[in-house]
Design a protein around this motif. Structure first.
Motif, PDB file in Angstrom:
ATOM      1  N   ASP A  50      37.422  32.728  38.761  1.00 42.70           N
ATOM      2  CA  ASP A  50      38.024  33.380  37.595  1.00 42.70           C
ATOM      3  C   ASP A  50      37.944  34.898  37.789  1.00 42.70           C
ATOM      4  O   ASP A  50      36.934  35.422  38.266  1.00 42.70           O
ATOM      5  CB  ASP A  50      37.284  32.991  36.312  1.00 42.70           C
ATOM      6  CG  ASP A  50      37.528  31.535  35.938  1.00 42.70           C
ATOM      7  OD1 ASP A  50      38.587  31.002  36.305  1.00 42.70           O
ATOM      8  OD2 ASP A  50      36.648  30.939  35.297  1.00 42.70           O
ATOM      9  N   GLU A  52      39.353  38.958  36.248  1.00 47.43           N
ATOM     10  CA  GLU A  52      39.980  39.787  35.227  1.00 47.43           C
ATOM     11  C   GLU A  52      41.258  40.408  35.804  1.00 47.43           C
ATOM     12  O   GLU A  52      41.324  40.687  37.001  1.00 47.43           O
ATOM     13  CB  GLU A  52      39.030  40.899  34.783  1.00 47.43           C
ATOM     14  CG  GLU A  52      37.807  40.410  34.043  1.00 47.43           C
ATOM     15  CD  GLU A  52      38.156  39.866  32.665  1.00 47.43           C
ATOM     16  OE1 GLU A  52      39.133  40.381  32.045  1.00 47.43           O
ATOM     17  OE2 GLU A  52      37.470  38.934  32.214  1.00 47.43           O
ATOM     18  N   ARG A  55      43.312  46.600  35.881  1.00 48.44           N
ATOM     19  CA  ARG A  55      43.563  47.534  34.776  1.00 48.44           C
ATOM     20  C   ARG A  55      44.309  48.741  35.329  1.00 48.44           C
ATOM     21  O   ARG A  55      43.718  49.632  35.915  1.00 48.44           O
ATOM     22  CB  ARG A  55      42.248  47.941  34.116  1.00 48.44           C
ATOM     23  CG  ARG A  55      41.473  46.752  33.538  1.00 48.44           C
ATOM     24  CD  ARG A  55      40.197  47.175  32.837  1.00 48.44           C
ATOM     25  NE  ARG A  55      39.466  46.022  32.327  1.00 48.44           N
ATOM     26  CZ  ARG A  55      39.747  45.387  31.200  1.00 48.44           C
ATOM     27  NH1 ARG A  55      40.770  45.797  30.456  1.00 48.44           N
ATOM     28  NH2 ARG A  55      39.034  44.345  30.791  1.00 48.44           N
ATOM     29  N   ALA A  83      43.029  37.019  42.227  1.00 48.92           N
ATOM     30  CA  ALA A  83      43.732  37.850  41.248  1.00 48.92           C
ATOM     31  C   ALA A  83      45.197  38.035  41.631  1.00 48.92           C
ATOM     32  O   ALA A  83      46.089  38.014  40.774  1.00 48.92           O
ATOM     33  CB  ALA A  83      43.035  39.202  41.123  1.00 48.92           C
TER      34      ALA A  83
END
Length: 247
Positions: A50, A52, A55, A83
Motif C-alpha cells: 500500500d 500514498e 504529493r 505507486a
C-alpha cells in the motif's frame, strides 16, 4: 434453435470476424504476421505494498516531464513501482455497471469504461523482485509472475532503439480485442490506441511525480513483444514505457 440462441451465435460470429479484421489491419501496419505465442504460466501472485499518492502539483509535474533516453543502473524500490501502477492504471472507483454492482473504473479512462487495457512489468532492476515478466492485476493490486527469466536479452530484440533496454523496468500496455469488439464495431481499433495513449500519459506523469525518468515508446517489434509476454491471439501490444532512475 430459438431466436435468442441464433442471435447470440450471430453476435459471437460477428465478434470473431471483427477481431480477425482488426488483426489484419494490425499486421499490415506492423508489416508482420507473428507466429502463435505460447501462454506463460502463472508462477505466483505478489501483493504490492500500500502506498500514498505522490504529493505534487499537476502543472509543476507537466512542466518537469521529459522524455529520457539514459537511465541509472540503480534499482527502483518496489514501493515506487507499486505507486506508479496504482495511480496510473489502477482502480479509481467501483460503480454499478454492465450488470454488476461493483464494476471497476480505472485511473486511466477508457471508452465505455471497458476493461480493455492490460499492463505488464518487464523487470530488470527492482528491489525485492526477481527479474522477469509480470502482469499487473489492478483490482487486487498485485503482480502475477509469468516468467522468472531475466528479460534483458529479449528486450534487445523488442526495442528498436537499444538504449531503452537499459531501463530498470519496462511497462507494456496491451489491448484486448475480444473485450473491445464485444461492444464496439471495427472503428474502435482506433479508440483503443487512444485509450493506450491516455494510460501511458498517466504513467509518464505519475512517474515524473515519483522522481523517475521515463520515455513512452512506440518503436518496438510487435511479434517479439507478444512472444515475450505470451499474449493470446486476441490481445495486441500498443505502447511501452521505459522507466527507471535518471542517469
Amino acid at each position: 434453435m430459438s431466436s435468442d440462441v441464433g442471435a447470440t451465435a450471430d453476435i459471437v460470429a460477428n465478434d470473431h470476424g471483427t477481431i480477425e479484421r482488426a488483426l489484419a489491419v494490425h499486421r499490415l501496419l506492423n508489416a508482420q504476421r507473428p507466429e502463435p505465442t505460447a501462454p506463460l504460466p502463472q508462477l505466483r501472485h505478489i501483493p504490492l505494498p500500500d502506498v500514498e499518492p505522490p504529493r505534487d502539483r499537476l502543472v509543476a509535474t507537466l512542466a518537469r516531464r521529459r522524455s529520457h533516453y539514459d537511465f541509472s543502473p540503480r534499482p527502483v524500490a518496489l514501493t515506487t513501482v507499486s505507486a506508479l501502477l496504482r495511480f496510473s492504471v489502477g482502480v479509481q472507483r467501483f460503480v454499478p455497471a454492465y450488470g454488476v454492482e461493483e464494476y471497476p473504473l480505472g485511473m486511466a479512462p477508457s471508452a465505455g469504461g471497458l476493461d480493455i487495457l492490460r499492463a505488464y512489468a518487464l523487470v530488470q532492476r527492482v528491489e525485492g523482485l526477481h527479474p522477469g515478466v509480470y502482469r499487473y492485476e489492478a483490482i487486487s493490486h498485485e503482480l502475477v509472475e509469468l516468467s522468472d527469466d531475466d528479460p534483458a536479452a529479449a528486450l534487445r530484440g523488442v526495442y528498436l532503439q537499444e538504449e531503452f533496454g537499459a531501463s530498470a523496468v519496462t511497462i507494456a500496455l496491451t489491448a484486448r480485442l475480444d473485450v473491445a469488439f464485444d461492444r464496439y464495431p471495427l472503428r474502435h481499433y482506433r479508440t483503443l490506441h487512444v485509450d493506450s495513449g491516455v494510460a501511458v500519459q498517466n504513467l509518464s506523469l505519475v512517474g515524473t511525480a515519483l522522481g523517475l525518468a521515463s520515455c513512452a515508446v512506440a518503436g518496438f517489434d510487435d511479434a517479439a513483444l507478444s512472444t515475450l509476454l505470451g499474449l493470446p491471439h486476441q490481445e495486441i501490444p500498443t505502447m511501452l514505457l521505459a522507466t527507471g532512475h535518471p542517469a
